[in-house]
Design a protein around this motif. Sequence first.
Motif, PDB file in Angstrom:
ATOM      1  N   UNK A 252      22.247   7.250   1.611  1.00  0.00           N
ATOM      2  CA  UNK A 252      21.026   7.920   2.058  1.00  0.00           C
ATOM      3  C   UNK A 252      20.638   7.601   3.502  1.00  0.00           C
ATOM      4  N   UNK A 253      21.204   6.547   4.070  1.00  0.00           N
ATOM      5  CA  UNK A 253      20.846   6.170   5.431  1.00  0.00           C
ATOM      6  C   UNK A 253      21.824   6.761   6.443  1.00  0.00           C
ATOM      7  N   UNK A 254      21.293   7.147   7.583  1.00  0.00           N
ATOM      8  CA  UNK A 254      22.128   7.664   8.663  1.00  0.00           C
ATOM      9  C   UNK A 254      22.678   6.486   9.466  1.00  0.00           C
ATOM     10  N   UNK A 255      23.977   6.519   9.735  1.00  0.00           N
ATOM     11  CA  UNK A 255      24.564   5.442  10.525  1.00  0.00           C
ATOM     12  C   UNK A 255      25.940   5.055  10.028  1.00  0.00           C
ATOM     13  N   UNK A 256      26.349   3.834  10.354  1.00  0.00           N
ATOM     14  CA  UNK A 256      27.689   3.338  10.057  1.00  0.00           C
ATOM     15  C   UNK A 256      27.669   2.422   8.833  1.00  0.00           C
ATOM     16  N   UNK A 257      28.609   2.688   7.914  1.00  0.00           N
ATOM     17  CA  UNK A 257      28.772   1.856   6.723  1.00  0.00           C
ATOM     18  C   UNK A 257      30.057   1.040   6.888  1.00  0.00           C
TER      19      UNK A 257
END
Length: 209
Positions: free
Chosen positions: A169-174
Motif C-alpha cells: 500500500x505504500x509508495x516507494x522501494x521495498x
Amino acid sequence: MRQKGKATIKKIKTKIYSPRSSQLKLAEAAVQKIRNKDLQTEVQTQIKIVKQLSFIAVTFLLFSCNSNIVFDQYISIENQQWRSENGINFIVKNLDTISANNVFINIRNTKNYEFSSLFLIAKLELPNGFKVIDTLEYEMTDASGNWLGSGFTDLKENKLFYKENVVFSEIGTYKFNIQHATRGINDIQGKNPLEGITDVGLRIEKIKK
C-alpha cells in the motif's frame, strides 16, 4: 537380253535450322526461369511472414499467460555454496498500491542438497523503514526422499509460498533479504556453507480477480 535393274531412290530429309525458332525457345526458357525464381521468392516471403506471425502469436500468448507477474528475478549462488551471513537481496520498486499479490521464494537445488527441508529467514523492509522478519521452513522431499521440486534433470525448481494476499500500500522501494538458517541435528552453528543451492529467486504475482 539383259534386264534393266530398278534404281532405288533414297529420300533425304533436310532439317532446316531456324535462328528465330531457337531464339524463341531461349526466350521461353528465360521467362520460365524468371517465373520459377519469382515463385521461389514468393514462397520464401510467405514462409517468412508465417514465421513472424507465429512469433508474434507465441509472444502474445506468453505475455497473456504471464501478465500477472509483477516481479521475477533470480540470483545465482557462487559455487553452489550459500553462506548463512550472505543474504540475497532484491529491490522492488513501482508496485501497485491497490492490488493484492502473492509472493514466492524460488529455490533451485541439485542432488548435492543433503537435507529434506530448508530453513530461511526472510526480511522485508517497507518504504517507511519498518521491517518484517519471518522464519520459514519448507519441505524439499517427500517421506520417501523424492524431490518435491519440478524438473527432469538433477536441477529442481521449487516455488515456495512466502506471503499470500498482500497489498503493497505504500509508495516507494521495498527491500527483500533472504538468508538460510538450515542446520543438521545437534548442529548449533548451522550448515555453513550450505551446498546444493544454485539460485535463489523472488517472484511477485498479482492475484487475478
